[in-house]
Design a protein around this motif. Structure first.
Motif, short mmCIF file in Angstrom:
data_model
loop_
_atom_site.label_atom_id
_atom_site.label_comp_id
_atom_site.label_asym_id
_atom_site.label_seq_id
_atom_site.Cartn_x
_atom_site.Cartn_y
_atom_site.Cartn_z
N LEU A 134 45.14 -12.80 112.77
CA LEU A 134 46.19 -11.80 112.55
C LEU A 134 46.67 -11.81 111.10
O LEU A 134 47.01 -10.75 110.54
CB LEU A 134 47.37 -12.04 113.49
CG LEU A 134 48.50 -12.99 113.05
CD1 LEU A 134 49.59 -12.23 112.30
CD2 LEU A 134 49.10 -13.70 114.22
N ILE A 135 46.72 -12.99 110.48
CA ILE A 135 47.19 -13.11 109.10
C ILE A 135 46.26 -12.35 108.16
O ILE A 135 46.70 -11.57 107.31
CB ILE A 135 47.29 -14.59 108.68
CG1 ILE A 135 48.32 -15.32 109.55
CG2 ILE A 135 47.64 -14.72 107.21
CD1 ILE A 135 49.72 -14.80 109.39
N GLY A 192 37.74 -12.75 108.69
CA GLY A 192 38.97 -12.56 107.91
C GLY A 192 39.06 -13.53 106.75
O GLY A 192 39.43 -13.15 105.63
N TRP A 193 38.71 -14.77 107.01
CA TRP A 193 38.72 -15.78 105.94
C TRP A 193 37.73 -15.43 104.84
O TRP A 193 38.02 -15.53 103.64
CB TRP A 193 38.40 -17.15 106.51
CG TRP A 193 38.22 -18.21 105.45
CD1 TRP A 193 37.06 -18.66 104.92
CD2 TRP A 193 39.27 -18.89 104.75
NE1 TRP A 193 37.29 -19.60 103.96
CE2 TRP A 193 38.65 -19.76 103.83
CE3 TRP A 193 40.65 -18.84 104.83
CZ2 TRP A 193 39.38 -20.58 102.99
CZ3 TRP A 193 41.39 -19.68 103.99
CH2 TRP A 193 40.75 -20.53 103.09
N ALA A 198 41.56 -16.60 100.87
CA ALA A 198 42.63 -17.53 100.52
C ALA A 198 43.69 -17.51 101.61
O ALA A 198 43.94 -16.48 102.24
CB ALA A 198 43.26 -17.15 99.18
N TRP A 199 44.29 -18.66 101.82
CA TRP A 199 45.41 -18.76 102.76
C TRP A 199 46.69 -18.43 102.01
O TRP A 199 46.82 -18.74 100.82
CB TRP A 199 45.46 -20.17 103.34
CG TRP A 199 46.40 -20.33 104.50
CD1 TRP A 199 47.56 -21.02 104.52
CD2 TRP A 199 46.24 -19.77 105.80
NE1 TRP A 199 48.15 -20.93 105.75
CE2 TRP A 199 47.36 -20.17 106.57
CE3 TRP A 199 45.28 -18.96 106.40
CZ2 TRP A 199 47.54 -19.79 107.89
CZ3 TRP A 199 45.45 -18.59 107.72
CH2 TRP A 199 46.58 -19.01 108.46
N PRO A 200 47.65 -17.81 102.64
CA PRO A 200 48.90 -17.45 101.95
C PRO A 200 49.66 -18.69 101.49
O PRO A 200 49.49 -19.79 102.03
CB PRO A 200 49.68 -16.68 103.01
CG PRO A 200 49.11 -17.12 104.32
CD PRO A 200 47.66 -17.37 104.06
N PRO A 201 50.54 -18.54 100.50
CA PRO A 201 51.33 -19.67 100.00
C PRO A 201 52.13 -20.33 101.11
O PRO A 201 52.62 -19.67 102.03
CB PRO A 201 52.27 -19.01 98.97
CG PRO A 201 51.57 -17.76 98.56
CD PRO A 201 50.82 -17.29 99.77
#
Length: 497
Positions: A134-135, A192-193, A198-201
């Motif tokens: 979802l992110i 998605g990755w 990148a993963w959010p802060p």
């Protein structure tokens, strides 16, 4: 100095095309899977899945805590909220998992089916597994990267429906419906990755941060609950008042008729939500964009939905060799009200784009409760035809009331409601009635595929002729949309100082 950049209209038009392409691909995959499932599985198998989905309503409403739509609406504030939203979503998805796991044995006993226990457990497991994806999807959507989202959705649809058909052929029965949920959760997370990279802060999940998100997302969760009731509430009522066979037939017909809506609703919800959000500070432009979208949507939806009524008989009979002929009236009756019902997602995205989550939740919850009642009344009155007739009539009345309310809410005139919705719908009815009269006279046999095709051509020519004469604004909007889509691949540009 002159600079060029894509217009919002150009982005939205191109986005609508890409999302529609994804929806078409998904629906072809869905139809392929339903073709196989319709031959391999029984009406009881379809009924068990409908029962599982309808009773999973509350847990599914908790899914992601409404944070995905919240992130899309926030747009440029993604980095600030994404990490917090992920942790909240994981927490709520875990609660949903526990609720379903506890309910599974009781529902299995109520409907005397061990398969139902397994179906609900798999649905429960899919909730936490979907959290990460979802992110990434919210990030891509808020940046209006619809081509990337479409690629992911197409492969996801092929994986889901392809594996569903394969599991059915392997003898998994009704569990075939839900096993693909695990596969697509893994795939969408990986895709998605790969696309976002990148993963959010990192942000701590404090009570203050959580309360801030919940202030808006609680209404999104209520909206989600209402949306699930709208789509599945009638199953719940039917399962308690009718046999599994009746529910299975109704579910099969419902899925066929409403598969057409995805060609419109997927594009509306994925594209218009961020587009309306970007116009949040200019509500006059937002209102103009809304009425333009309504005109284009009604013209296309009425054409497609009424053509389905003419095609249903030879299509269903031909594809399943008469096995599901009893579902044909369900498809036709539900398709009759679909053009009006399809305006509702557009109204919803407009109000969400304005941040009116509470109002959207209240209206949709009323619709969800109404759907349950309509399904119950239809089931009490008789079989599948009575159910479909009552539900379709309810959809028609509530859809008009919903659109009328939103029109007045944003300061629109009654003319804004009458011309694009009622006039378009009535001209569609006129064209459909004129065409259907040929079958009553015995001139054409609508049950034969090639003759039904001829009827659809006659209907299309008649409808478009009426639209060209009396609905010039709607036709102009569709032509304009087509030009924007074509230029959008160029891409659409404007020149500013």
């Amino acid at each position: 100095m002159q600079v060029s950049k894509p217009t919002l209209g150009g982005l939205a038009a191109t986005g609508m095309l890409w999302v529609s392409v994804g929806a078409v691909a998904s629906k072809f995959a869905s139809l392929g899977a339903q073709l196989v499932l319709g031959w391999v599985l029984s009406t009881e198998d379809f009924a068990l899945y409908a029962i599982a989905i309808s009773w999973s309503t509350i847990a599914l409403a908790l899914r992601n805590a409404g944070t995905q739509r919240f992130l899309i609406q926030k747009g440029n504030s993604y980095d600030e909220f994404a990490s917090v939203c992920f942790k909240m979503a994981l927490l709520f998805n875990g609660i949903g998992f526990v609720l379903l796991a506890l309910a599974a044995p009781a529902l299995s006993h109520l409907y005397d089916s061990q398969s139902l226990n397994a179906i609900i457990w798999i649905i429960a497991l899919s909730l936490p597994l979907n959290t990460v994806s979802l992110i990434f999807q919210a990030k891509l959507s808020s940046e209006m990267k619809f081509q990337t989202l479409t690629r992911i959705s197409i492969w996801s649809a092929l994986l889901r429906h392809g594996s569903m058909a394969l599991f059915a052929l392997m003898g998994f029965g009704p569990i075939s419906f839900v096993l693909p949920l695990i596969l697509i959760a893994v795939f969408e997370t990986a895709a998605g990755w790969y696309e976002v990279g990148a993963w959010p802060p990192y942000r701590r999940l404090t009570w203050h941060a959580m309360r801030g998100v919940l202030r808006d997302s609680r209404w999104i969760m209520l909206t989600s609950l209402a949306g699930i009731l709208v789509m599945n509430g009638d199953y719940l009522a039917i399962s308690l008042l009718q046999t599994k066979e009746t529910l299975g037939i109704y579910y099969f017909g419902f899925q066929l008729s409403f598969s057409l809506t995805a060609l419109f609703t997927n594009g509306v919800e994925a594209v218009m939500m961020p587009a309306f959000s970007r116009l949040h500070s200019d509500q006059e432009r937002q209102k103009v964009a809304f009425f333009k979208a309504v005109r284009a949507l009604m013209l296309g939806a009425t054409l497609a939905c009424f053509a389905l009524i003419l095609a249903a008989n030879p299509l269903v009979h031909g594809l399943w060799g008469g096995k599901w002929d009893s579902a044909i009236p369900v498809v036709q009756l539900l398709a009759l009200s679909l053009p009006i019902k399809l305006v509702m997602p557009l109204c919803r995205t407009l109000m969400e784009g304005r941040g009116e989550w509470r109002l959207v939740s209240t209206l949709l919850l009323a619709d969800g409760i109404g759907t349950v009642i309509a399904g119950g009344v239809g089931a009490w009155l008789g079989g599948v035809i009575a159910i479909a007739a009552v539900v379709s009539g309810y959809n028609l009345v509530f859809g008009l009331l919903f659109y009328g309310f939103v029109t007045k809410r944003i300061g629109g005139e009654i003319g804004n409601m009458f011309v694009p919705v009622l006039a378009t719908f009535l001209f569609g009815i006129l064209a459909l009635s004129t065409t259907s009269f040929l079958t009553l006279l015995g001139v054409v046999d609508g049950s034969r595929f090639w003759q039904a095709t001829m009827l659809i051509v006659i209907y299309t020519v008649t409808y478009l002729g009426l639209a060209r004469l009396f609905l010039k604004d709607s036709v102009s909007e569709v032509v304009s949309l087509g030009i924007r889509v074509i230029s959008g691949f160029g891409p659409a540009k404007r020149v500013t100082q």
